[in-house]
Design a protein around this motif. Structure first.
Motif, PDB file in Angstrom:
ATOM      1  N   LYS A   1      54.026  63.511  70.103  1.00 56.34           N
ATOM      2  CA  LYS A   1      53.530  64.570  70.977  1.00 56.34           C
ATOM      3  C   LYS A   1      52.132  64.951  70.523  1.00 56.34           C
ATOM      4  O   LYS A   1      51.907  65.256  69.346  1.00 56.34           O
ATOM      5  N   ARG A   2      51.207  64.951  71.474  1.00 59.07           N
ATOM      6  CA  ARG A   2      49.848  65.429  71.197  1.00 59.07           C
ATOM      7  C   ARG A   2      49.666  66.718  71.980  1.00 59.07           C
ATOM      8  O   ARG A   2      49.851  66.722  73.206  1.00 59.07           O
ATOM      9  N   GLU A   3      49.361  67.802  71.273  1.00 58.94           N
ATOM     10  CA  GLU A   3      49.046  69.063  71.951  1.00 58.94           C
ATOM     11  C   GLU A   3      47.573  69.045  72.325  1.00 58.94           C
ATOM     12  O   GLU A   3      46.714  68.947  71.437  1.00 58.94           O
ATOM     13  N   VAL A   4      47.305  69.157  73.596  1.00 59.10           N
ATOM     14  CA  VAL A   4      45.909  69.219  74.031  1.00 59.10           C
ATOM     15  C   VAL A   4      45.561  70.678  74.285  1.00 59.10           C
ATOM     16  O   VAL A   4      46.077  71.304  75.214  1.00 59.10           O
ATOM     17  N   TRP A   5      44.742  71.217  73.385  1.00 58.97           N
ATOM     18  CA  TRP A   5      44.314  72.614  73.451  1.00 58.97           C
ATOM     19  C   TRP A   5      42.996  72.723  74.201  1.00 58.97           C
ATOM     20  O   TRP A   5      42.309  71.726  74.436  1.00 58.97           O
ATOM     21  N   SER A   6      42.653  73.930  74.508  1.00 56.03           N
ATOM     22  CA  SER A   6      41.364  74.161  75.167  1.00 56.03           C
ATOM     23  C   SER A   6      40.198  73.820  74.237  1.00 56.03           C
ATOM     24  O   SER A   6      39.080  73.589  74.708  1.00 56.03           O
ATOM     25  N   ASP A   7      40.460  73.741  72.923  1.00 56.47           N
ATOM     26  CA  ASP A   7      39.358  73.471  71.986  1.00 56.47           C
ATOM     27  C   ASP A   7      39.582  72.200  71.153  1.00 56.47           C
ATOM     28  O   ASP A   7      38.988  72.053  70.080  1.00 56.47           O
ATOM     29  N   GLY A   8      40.419  71.287  71.631  1.00 60.96           N
ATOM     30  CA  GLY A   8      40.647  70.045  70.895  1.00 60.96           C
ATOM     31  C   GLY A   8      42.109  69.667  70.960  1.00 60.96           C
ATOM     32  O   GLY A   8      42.879  70.290  71.694  1.00 60.96           O
ATOM     33  N   TYR A   9      42.489  68.630  70.226  1.00 62.12           N
ATOM     34  CA  TYR A   9      43.906  68.235  70.263  1.00 62.12           C
ATOM     35  C   TYR A   9      44.450  68.126  68.855  1.00 62.12           C
ATOM     36  O   TYR A   9      43.696  68.078  67.874  1.00 62.12           O
ATOM     37  N   VAL A  10      45.786  68.077  68.770  1.00 59.77           N
ATOM     38  CA  VAL A  10      46.432  67.874  67.478  1.00 59.77           C
ATOM     39  C   VAL A  10      47.712  67.054  67.700  1.00 59.77           C
ATOM     40  O   VAL A  10      48.465  67.300  68.644  1.00 59.77           O
ATOM     41  N   TRP A  11      47.892  66.054  66.837  1.00 56.88           N
ATOM     42  CA  TRP A  11      49.151  65.296  66.845  1.00 56.88           C
ATOM     43  C   TRP A  11      50.174  66.109  66.071  1.00 56.88           C
ATOM     44  O   TRP A  11      50.029  66.303  64.862  1.00 56.88           O
ATOM     45  N   VAL A  12      51.197  66.575  66.764  1.00 56.70           N
ATOM     46  CA  VAL A  12      52.187  67.451  66.143  1.00 56.70           C
ATOM     47  C   VAL A  12      52.917  66.673  65.045  1.00 56.70           C
ATOM     48  O   VAL A  12      53.280  65.518  65.230  1.00 56.70           O
ATOM     49  N   GLY A  13      53.113  67.314  63.898  1.00 58.89           N
ATOM     50  CA  GLY A  13      53.800  66.671  62.782  1.00 58.89           C
ATOM     51  C   GLY A  13      52.835  66.026  61.809  1.00 58.89           C
ATOM     52  O   GLY A  13      53.092  65.997  60.612  1.00 58.89           O
ATOM     53  N   SER A  14      51.731  65.485  62.324  1.00 55.36           N
ATOM     54  CA  SER A  14      50.735  64.859  61.447  1.00 55.36           C
ATOM     55  C   SER A  14      49.556  65.788  61.162  1.00 55.36           C
ATOM     56  O   SER A  14      48.818  65.577  60.206  1.00 55.36           O
ATOM     57  N   GLN A  15      49.384  66.772  62.014  1.00 57.27           N
ATOM     58  CA  GLN A  15      48.231  67.675  61.893  1.00 57.27           C
ATOM     59  C   GLN A  15      46.918  66.917  61.938  1.00 57.27           C
ATOM     60  O   GLN A  15      45.907  67.361  61.386  1.00 57.27           O
ATOM     61  N   VAL A  16      46.931  65.756  62.580  1.00 57.86           N
ATOM     62  CA  VAL A  16      45.697  64.989  62.786  1.00 57.86           C
ATOM     63  C   VAL A  16      45.164  65.369  64.153  1.00 57.86           C
ATOM     64  O   VAL A  16      45.922  65.409  65.122  1.00 57.86           O
ATOM     65  N   GLY A  17      43.866  65.666  64.223  1.00 55.92           N
ATOM     66  CA  GLY A  17      43.316  66.014  65.522  1.00 55.92           C
ATOM     67  C   GLY A  17      41.868  66.420  65.460  1.00 55.92           C
ATOM     68  O   GLY A  17      41.176  66.125  64.476  1.00 55.92           O
ATOM     69  N   THR A  18      41.449  67.108  66.492  1.00 54.38           N
ATOM     70  CA  THR A  18      40.031  67.452  66.636  1.00 54.38           C
ATOM     71  C   THR A  18      39.813  68.948  66.755  1.00 54.38           C
ATOM     72  O   THR A  18      38.700  69.379  67.044  1.00 54.38           O
ATOM     73  N   ARG A  19      40.881  69.761  66.544  1.00 53.76           N
ATOM     74  CA  ARG A  19      40.694  71.205  66.711  1.00 53.76           C
ATOM     75  C   ARG A  19      39.836  71.752  65.577  1.00 53.76           C
ATOM     76  O   ARG A  19      39.915  71.282  64.452  1.00 53.76           O
ATOM     77  N   PRO A  20      39.045  72.776  65.861  1.00 47.57           N
ATOM     78  CA  PRO A  20      38.186  73.368  64.836  1.00 47.57           C
ATOM     79  C   PRO A  20      39.009  74.059  63.739  1.00 47.57           C
ATOM     80  O   PRO A  20      40.123  74.481  63.998  1.00 47.57           O
TER      81      PRO A  20
END
Lengths: 82, 142, 142, 82
Positions: C123-142
């Motif tokens: 599952k990838r959470e796509v936020w208004s300010d970036g995304y995060v792969w749930v469980g891995s905490q890998v993403g682009t959120r600030p």
């Protein structure tokens, strides 16, 4: 002397052979006293006594709670919804 | 919150999709259906439910209030059908939406247990050889 | 028994009514929906799921087999959506029908826990300010 | 020397910048040995090592399990379905 409306449901209605009746009381009695009158009139209910619950005006009540003329009493066999 | 006692078939889809909400991640539901039990050569042909209204309506609402006090839920719907319910048809539907799944599961299970404890609703099993009031064992079966 | 991974919206009604059966008195279901979390001024806009297929399909079936070994159930359906899932929309639906309610509740809860343990779905959470792969905490959120 | 197909998912695909690659091996290696080659080629995966699971031909496998040419290996970050 005036009336209390008594509703019977499920197995209690089945045993008594009626779904609704009136019991004449003297202003205020306990639910236990009301039951005695009802049981006299509908002896087929007596074997169910231990399993029955009662409601007065739509809320569960105990045998020592009071019933006044104009109240609605319900005779509730073990509920089996769901 | 939605509580209803009705004579018509339960609209399960509307109940469940009505619980979907962007603040909730979990929707747990329980649906009770008529089970066509068999015993020897006899079988359950249908169930017939009756309710003491409006007390039964009030008890369903109370169960909803109890749930809201105990768990963090977003939505609770409890619908109970009365009258004749054929085999495989729903007699009761409970839907709970919550932010997280644990309270949704727990609350939906709590709701059906409480219905069976406090809701003035009665079930008559109509068998091929007579009927029985469930819980009272009063009836006409041989 | 029905197990499916699909890109289209889950047909919740068909799943649940498909579980009704005269030999079963209980249908418990769990539906996971996209929760639009907020954090500061940011919010989840949607979720995006991916699966390793056919391993994920196989794992859903295995969960169904585990349930059949542990509980007396009549029917198990597990459907997981992949791709983009908007807030309030279902990503997973589990439906268990059983003769009695206890196994239906327990099995439906078991199914979602096991999906979260062994199904190769992400599952990838796509936020208004970036995304995060749930469980891995890998993403682009600030 | 021949190839093993390696699939990457979720955060692992994100970190490596690829969803699929091939790793050349000499007939049979352990999954641990394959990982060493993969990590050399995609060093951004290295910080994830402790969190990763692996599958060989669609079933979870351990680092001491063997991988042969023609097998499909999958790099699985913590699953997060539901």
């Amino acid at each position: 002397m005036s009336d209390v409306k008594v509703l019977l449901f499920g197995a209690a209605a089945d045993r008594a052979g009626i779904r609704q009746t009136k019991v004449r009381i003297n202003h205020v009695v306990t639910l236990g006293e009301l039951w005695s009158v009802l049981a006299d009139q509908h002896p087929h209910l007596i074997p169910m006594r231990e399993t029955l619950a009662f409601a007065v005006n739509g809320e569960y009540a105990r045998m020592e709670d009071t019933v006044s003329t104009g109240d609605e009493v319900a005779v509730l066999p073990p509920v089996s919804g769901g | 919150m939605f509580f209803q006692i009705l004579k018509e078939p339960i609209d399960v889809k509307a109940l469940i999709t009505g619980a979907f909400h962007p603040k909730c991640g979990a929707v747990a539901s329980f649906i009770g259906t008529t089970r066509a039990d068999e015993s020897g050569s006899a079988r359950v042909e249908y169930l017939e439910y009756e309710a003491y209204r409006p007390m039964a309506d009030k008890k369903l609402e109370e169960i909803g209030e109890e749930i809201s006090e105990r768990w963090k839920v977003g939505y609770v719907a409890i619908v109970h059908r009365i009258g004749k319910v054929d085999p495989g048809e729903p007699s009761v539907a409970i839907v709970v939406a919550a932010p997280r799944r644990e309270p949704a599961f727990e609350a939906s299970r709590y709701a059906i247990e409480r219905i069976k404890e406090i809701a003035p609703i009665w079930k008559r099993e109509v068998w091929s050889d007579g009927y029985v009031w469930v819980g009272s064992q009063v009836g006409t079966r041989p």
